[in-house]
Write an enzyme that holds these catalytic residues in place. Structure first.
Site, mmCIF file in Angstrom:
data_model
loop_
_atom_site.group_PDB
_atom_site.id
_atom_site.type_symbol
_atom_site.label_atom_id
_atom_site.label_comp_id
_atom_site.label_asym_id
_atom_site.label_seq_id
_atom_site.Cartn_x
_atom_site.Cartn_y
_atom_site.Cartn_z
ATOM 1 N N GLU A 1 -60.025 -51.747 -29.754
ATOM 2 C CA GLU A 1 -60.087 -53.199 -29.884
ATOM 3 C C GLU A 1 -60.844 -53.787 -28.690
ATOM 4 O O GLU A 1 -60.255 -53.978 -27.612
ATOM 5 C CB GLU A 1 -58.675 -53.802 -29.906
ATOM 6 C CG GLU A 1 -57.813 -53.321 -31.040
ATOM 7 C CD GLU A 1 -56.681 -54.306 -31.321
ATOM 8 O OE1 GLU A 1 -56.626 -54.811 -32.437
ATOM 9 O OE2 GLU A 1 -55.879 -54.577 -30.415
ATOM 10 N N HIS B 1 -51.535 -52.855 -25.916
ATOM 11 C CA HIS B 1 -52.403 -53.918 -26.453
ATOM 12 C C HIS B 1 -53.017 -54.702 -25.293
ATOM 13 O O HIS B 1 -52.380 -54.894 -24.259
ATOM 14 C CB HIS B 1 -51.592 -54.842 -27.361
ATOM 15 C CG HIS B 1 -52.456 -55.785 -28.120
ATOM 16 N ND1 HIS B 1 -52.964 -56.930 -27.560
ATOM 17 C CD2 HIS B 1 -52.948 -55.730 -29.386
ATOM 18 C CE1 HIS B 1 -53.734 -57.540 -28.455
ATOM 19 N NE2 HIS B 1 -53.728 -56.836 -29.578
#
Ligand code: PGA
Length: 267
Positions: free
Chosen positions: A181, A100
């Site tokens: 993302e 992430h």
């Protein structure tokens, strides 16, 4: 595969709040007909809540995922503060998020760190939600594909290692989700257009497919300010297989509305 995943990050503050969120999620999903479900739902609580959440999700349609695992050992060792893939799997999670952008930013996760994490996850049969994405400056400089290619090289190296261990490519693809993302879209309310996301997902699918001829098309989710207002638009694209949802996953209503948008679109 289609999936909508809630990344709870370092939320909520208390176990009581975790249970309230789960109460609402379970009440809304327990009566759903499995035949009408076209999207796998998953939640990723913080590590301290993972055992309790996994226990409550047993025998439900929602899976539990970790947000990270140790790079150093897949099992046990002198690595203060880490949780291993084996411990995460034993706690009842079946997937883990890896790479992430907040981990990349605050923990300086390197290429080799992430290769180790991916391999550690697969060693203990944890599926991997591998996050990639460009910063605002990289987006402005039209560097998106180049940045993603570099980040995806982790998957290339992991596949090469797994093939040495004779792990079946098909199994690999079932246990791998890529989450695109853009860093500038996370928690900001800013989103790329559906056309931009679709073109980027196409690029990601082609890139991963080129790593191994035997790999079926990889699942690619979009993440970054997905909310109840934009979910239908993202879900309508055949290139967008689901969503990784941060802020909007902390309320059962908004998370389920996003999940329903994808469920309707993918039926
Ligand atoms: P956001 O976060 O939905 O709050 O933008 C997404 C993520 O970081 O996974």
């Amino acid at each position: 595969m289609h999936a909508v995943i809630g990344n709870w990050k370092q939320n909520p503050a208390t176990i009581d709040e975790v249970n309230t969120l789960l109460d609402s999620l379970l009440a809304a999903t327990e009566d759903q007909d499995a035949n009408d479900q076209h999207c796998q739902l998953m939640v990723a609580p913080s590590c301290i809540h993972l055992t309790g959440v996994s226990a409550r999700l047993q025998n439900t349609s929602i899976l539990a995922a970790a947000q990270d695992i140790s790079a150093h050992s897949s099992s046990i060792g002198a690595y203060t503060g880490d949780c291993s893939a084996q411990q995460i799997a034993d706690a009842g999670a079946t997937w883990t998020i890896l790479g992430h952008s907040e981990r990349r930013q605050y923990h300086k996760e390197s290429h080799q760190t992430l290769v180790n994490k991916v391999n550690n996850a697969f060693e203990h049969n944890l599926g991997v939600v591998f996050c990639i994405g460009e910063t605002q400056t990289q987006y402005d400089d039209k560097q998106t594909f180049a940045v993603l290619d570099k980040q995806l090289a982790v998957i290339k190296d992991s596949i090469a290692k797994l093939k040495e261990q004779h792990i079946d490519s098909k199994k690999l693809s079932e246990d791998l989700i890529i989450a695109y993302e853009p860093v500038w879209a996370i928690g900001t309310g800013k989103v790329p257009t559906v056309e931009e996301v679709s073109a980027t997902h196409e690029h990601i699918k082609q890139t991963v497919a080129a790593f191994d001829k035997a790999l079926p098309a990889v699942t690619v989710l979009y993440g970054g300010s997905v909310n109840t207002d934009n979910a239908d638009d993202f879900a309508a694209s055949t290139m967008i297989d689901g969503a990784l949802v941060g802020g909007a996953s902390l309320k059962a209503d908004s998370f389920l509305a996003i999940a329903n948008a994808f469920n309707r679109a993918k039926s």
